[in-house]
Design a protein around this motif. Structure first.
Motif, PDB file in Angstrom:
ATOM      1  N   LEU A 241       0.521  -0.965   0.321  1.00  0.00           N
ATOM      2  CA  LEU A 241      -0.204  -0.005   0.104  1.00  0.00           C
ATOM      3  C   LEU A 241       0.683   0.877   0.150  1.00  0.00           C
ATOM      4  O   LEU A 241       0.336   1.964  -0.467  1.00  0.00           O
ATOM      5  N   ALA A 242       1.800   0.948   0.850  1.00  0.00           N
ATOM      6  CA  ALA A 242       2.630   2.349   1.192  1.00  0.00           C
ATOM      7  C   ALA A 242       3.416   2.889  -0.296  1.00  0.00           C
ATOM      8  O   ALA A 242       4.228   3.905  -0.874  1.00  0.00           O
ATOM      9  N   GLN A 243       3.126   1.579  -1.957  1.00  0.00           N
ATOM     10  CA  GLN A 243       3.742   2.133  -2.712  1.00  0.00           C
ATOM     11  C   GLN A 243       3.298   2.471  -4.051  1.00  0.00           C
ATOM     12  O   GLN A 243       2.847   2.292  -4.958  1.00  0.00           O
ATOM     13  N   LEU A 244       1.492   2.898  -3.047  1.00  0.00           N
ATOM     14  CA  LEU A 244       0.474   3.442  -4.525  1.00  0.00           C
ATOM     15  C   LEU A 244       0.940   4.814  -4.547  1.00  0.00           C
ATOM     16  O   LEU A 244       1.314   5.749  -3.311  1.00  0.00           O
ATOM     17  N   LYS A 245       0.950   5.417  -5.304  1.00  0.00           N
ATOM     18  CA  LYS A 245       0.722   7.075  -5.367  1.00  0.00           C
ATOM     19  C   LYS A 245      -0.586   7.444  -5.051  1.00  0.00           C
ATOM     20  O   LYS A 245      -1.855   6.443  -4.572  1.00  0.00           O
ATOM     21  N   VAL A 246      -0.824   8.669  -4.514  1.00  0.00           N
ATOM     22  CA  VAL A 246      -2.194   9.670  -4.078  1.00  0.00           C
ATOM     23  C   VAL A 246      -3.436   9.708  -5.484  1.00  0.00           C
ATOM     24  O   VAL A 246      -2.387   9.196  -6.394  1.00  0.00           O
ATOM     25  N   GLY A 247      -4.324   8.406  -5.067  1.00  0.00           N
ATOM     26  CA  GLY A 247      -4.967   7.812  -5.757  1.00  0.00           C
ATOM     27  C   GLY A 247      -5.236   6.422  -7.304  1.00  0.00           C
ATOM     28  O   GLY A 247      -5.732   6.651  -7.441  1.00  0.00           O
ATOM     29  N   GLY A 248      -3.573   6.182  -6.711  1.00  0.00           N
ATOM     30  CA  GLY A 248      -3.885   4.995  -7.062  1.00  0.00           C
ATOM     31  C   GLY A 248      -4.509   3.686  -5.928  1.00  0.00           C
ATOM     32  O   GLY A 248      -5.320   3.665  -5.332  1.00  0.00           O
ATOM     33  N   ARG A 249      -4.233   3.022  -7.070  1.00  0.00           N
ATOM     34  CA  ARG A 249      -5.555   1.537  -6.504  1.00  0.00           C
ATOM     35  C   ARG A 249      -4.846   0.104  -6.505  1.00  0.00           C
ATOM     36  O   ARG A 249      -3.637  -0.042  -7.685  1.00  0.00           O
ATOM     37  N   LEU A 250      -5.020  -0.910  -5.439  1.00  0.00           N
ATOM     38  CA  LEU A 250      -4.672  -1.853  -4.953  1.00  0.00           C
ATOM     39  C   LEU A 250      -5.674  -2.882  -5.546  1.00  0.00           C
ATOM     40  O   LEU A 250      -6.832  -2.509  -4.970  1.00  0.00           O
ATOM     41  N   ILE A 251      -5.367  -4.018  -6.511  1.00  0.00           N
ATOM     42  CA  ILE A 251      -6.776  -4.980  -6.609  1.00  0.00           C
ATOM     43  C   ILE A 251      -6.898  -6.759  -6.567  1.00  0.00           C
ATOM     44  O   ILE A 251      -5.502  -6.729  -6.865  1.00  0.00           O
ATOM     45  N   GLY A 252      -7.180  -6.372  -5.233  1.00  0.00           N
ATOM     46  CA  GLY A 252      -6.804  -8.412  -5.439  1.00  0.00           C
ATOM     47  C   GLY A 252      -7.403  -9.034  -4.522  1.00  0.00           C
ATOM     48  O   GLY A 252      -8.542  -8.209  -3.756  1.00  0.00           O
ATOM     49  N   ILE A 253      -7.460 -10.483  -4.548  1.00  0.00           N
ATOM     50  CA  ILE A 253      -7.984 -11.167  -3.864  1.00  0.00           C
ATOM     51  C   ILE A 253      -7.867 -11.544  -2.222  1.00  0.00           C
ATOM     52  O   ILE A 253      -6.404 -12.336  -2.314  1.00  0.00           O
ATOM     53  N   VAL A 254      -8.370 -10.628  -1.113  1.00  0.00           N
ATOM     54  CA  VAL A 254      -8.029 -11.300  -0.150  1.00  0.00           C
ATOM     55  C   VAL A 254      -8.821 -12.038   1.156  1.00  0.00           C
ATOM     56  O   VAL A 254      -9.965 -12.448   0.731  1.00  0.00           O
ATOM     57  N   GLY A 255      -8.277 -13.146   1.634  1.00  0.00           N
ATOM     58  CA  GLY A 255      -9.129 -13.636   2.586  1.00  0.00           C
ATOM     59  C   GLY A 255      -8.956 -15.151   2.531  1.00  0.00           C
ATOM     60  O   GLY A 255      -7.498 -15.305   2.041  1.00  0.00           O
ATOM     61  N   ASP A 256      -9.380 -15.696   3.213  1.00  0.00           N
ATOM     62  CA  ASP A 256      -9.153 -17.409   3.476  1.00  0.00           C
ATOM     63  C   ASP A 256     -10.529 -18.008   2.869  1.00  0.00           C
ATOM     64  O   ASP A 256     -11.584 -17.939   3.356  1.00  0.00           O
ATOM     65  N   GLU A 257     -10.498 -19.164   2.659  1.00  0.00           N
ATOM     66  CA  GLU A 257     -10.863 -20.387   2.120  1.00  0.00           C
ATOM     67  C   GLU A 257     -12.417 -20.389   3.092  1.00  0.00           C
ATOM     68  O   GLU A 257     -11.611 -21.015   3.603  1.00  0.00           O
ATOM     69  N   PRO A 258     -13.619 -21.120   2.621  1.00  0.00           N
ATOM     70  CA  PRO A 258     -14.270 -20.782   1.266  1.00  0.00           C
ATOM     71  C   PRO A 258     -14.257 -19.239   1.058  1.00  0.00           C
ATOM     72  O   PRO A 258     -14.987 -19.436  -0.089  1.00  0.00           O
ATOM     73  N   THR A 259     -14.477 -18.452   1.374  1.00  0.00           N
ATOM     74  CA  THR A 259     -15.329 -17.013   1.698  1.00  0.00           C
ATOM     75  C   THR A 259     -13.912 -16.110   1.012  1.00  0.00           C
ATOM     76  O   THR A 259     -12.888 -15.538   2.281  1.00  0.00           O
ATOM     77  N   MET A 260     -13.884 -15.540  -0.300  1.00  0.00           N
ATOM     78  CA  MET A 260     -12.364 -14.707  -0.683  1.00  0.00           C
ATOM     79  C   MET A 260     -12.785 -13.689  -1.225  1.00  0.00           C
ATOM     80  O   MET A 260     -14.270 -13.838  -1.695  1.00  0.00           O
ATOM     81  N   ARG A 261     -12.643 -12.242  -0.793  1.00  0.00           N
ATOM     82  CA  ARG A 261     -13.382 -10.587  -1.724  1.00  0.00           C
ATOM     83  C   ARG A 261     -12.143 -10.439  -2.915  1.00  0.00           C
ATOM     84  O   ARG A 261     -11.226  -9.812  -1.714  1.00  0.00           O
ATOM     85  N   VAL A 262     -12.598 -10.085  -3.423  1.00  0.00           N
ATOM     86  CA  VAL A 262     -11.960  -9.005  -4.291  1.00  0.00           C
ATOM     87  C   VAL A 262     -11.575  -7.662  -3.074  1.00  0.00           C
ATOM     88  O   VAL A 262     -13.146  -7.060  -2.518  1.00  0.00           O
ATOM     89  N   ASN A 263     -10.462  -6.938  -3.212  1.00  0.00           N
ATOM     90  CA  ASN A 263     -10.697  -6.100  -2.742  1.00  0.00           C
ATOM     91  C   ASN A 263      -9.599  -4.864  -3.538  1.00  0.00           C
ATOM     92  O   ASN A 263      -8.279  -5.279  -4.427  1.00  0.00           O
ATOM     93  N   VAL A 264     -10.852  -3.460  -3.907  1.00  0.00           N
ATOM     94  CA  VAL A 264     -10.415  -2.864  -4.238  1.00  0.00           C
ATOM     95  C   VAL A 264      -9.796  -1.331  -3.509  1.00  0.00           C
ATOM     96  O   VAL A 264     -10.071  -0.730  -2.215  1.00  0.00           O
ATOM     97  N   VAL A 265      -8.168  -1.173  -3.014  1.00  0.00           N
ATOM     98  CA  VAL A 265      -7.961  -0.283  -1.886  1.00  0.00           C
ATOM     99  C   VAL A 265      -7.739   0.746  -3.118  1.00  0.00           C
ATOM    100  O   VAL A 265      -6.542   0.820  -3.723  1.00  0.00           O
ATOM    101  N   THR A 266      -7.779   2.024  -2.516  1.00  0.00           N
ATOM    102  CA  THR A 266      -7.422   3.437  -2.991  1.00  0.00           C
ATOM    103  C   THR A 266      -6.790   4.361  -2.063  1.00  0.00           C
ATOM    104  O   THR A 266      -7.210   4.760  -1.140  1.00  0.00           O
ATOM    105  N   ARG A 267      -6.186   4.581  -2.350  1.00  0.00           N
ATOM    106  CA  ARG A 267      -5.108   5.805  -1.901  1.00  0.00           C
ATOM    107  C   ARG A 267      -5.704   7.094  -1.975  1.00  0.00           C
ATOM    108  O   ARG A 267      -5.586   7.400  -3.013  1.00  0.00           O
TER     109      ARG A 267
END
Length: 217
Positions: free
Chosen positions: A161-187
């Protein structure tokens, strides 16, 4: 197999019904030849709604998952993208068509080599594939407009997250099976981040990312 018909069916029957409605993304999926990024032994599976084995315990994510993550990333032509987990190079190829520059990190030397060869064959020159442990990112090349995690993690590391520009986005699949969620984190500022979790899916782990302890005393 009629490749163009299979590609059309993949887009219309798997991807569009999964709320991938961005015309540019759909057009890109028609242009970038997915079958050229699939290992020879699995060519017949290129357009199937499934993960495709790449060896070394790694996979290509299902087409609808890749397409929706690409849509959520909303990459612009002037942007610099960091991808963690190059795999066969397919997601890097999609990102490359939308971004100015892509750095793709792959911990596995055989996969890094495969991704490089596939991207070269596809005539894509604005991607640099590095054999590197992506869990910490590459701060020397940051900050980035977009960071894409092409696999799942237990939680999003602060180091990325520290390597995102302000306004930048990180997209990743987060969590443990059986339920994971796509996270879109915007700085949103130097110290603030906003997270949305638009949809659920499940994906294999990216290597070397920390797994928090589940023991509570």
């Amino acid at each position: 197999m009629n490749l163009e018909q299979a590609r059309f069916n993949m887009i219309e029957q798997q991807i569009r019904p999964w709320n991938v409605l961005d015309a540019e993304v759909l057009e890109l999926l028609a242009v970038v030849k997915r079958e050229d990024f699939v290992p020879l032994a699995h060519k017949a599976l290129a357009f199937m709604d499934m993960e495709i084995p790449l060896g070394q315990g790694q996979v290509m994510l299902a087409p609808r998952v890749e397409a929706r993550m690409l849509q959520d990333a909303a990459v612009q032509k002037h942007e610099k993208v960091l991808e963690i987990g190059a795999g066969s190079g397919y997601m890097a190829a999609l990102l490359a068509h939308r971004a100015q520059r892509v750095i793709s990190l792959e911990i596995n030397p055989e996969l890094a080599q495969m991704a490089r060869a596939n991207l070269q064959k596809a005539g894509i020159h604005n991607v640099e594939v590095r054999q590197f442990d992506g869990a910490k990112g590459v701060s020397a090349d940051g900050p980035f407009d977009v960071i894409m995690l092409s696999g799942s993690v237990a939680e999003v590391p602060q180091a990325l997250l520290a390597q995102l520009k302000v306004g930048g986005r990180l997209i990743g699949i987060v969590g443990d099976e059986p339920t994971m969620r796509v996270n879109v984190v915007t700085r949103t500022s130097d110290a603030e981040f906003k997270t949305s979790t638009p949809w659920d899916t499940v994906a294999p782990r990216l290597l070397n990312f920390p797994e928090p302890s589940h023991f509570h005393f």
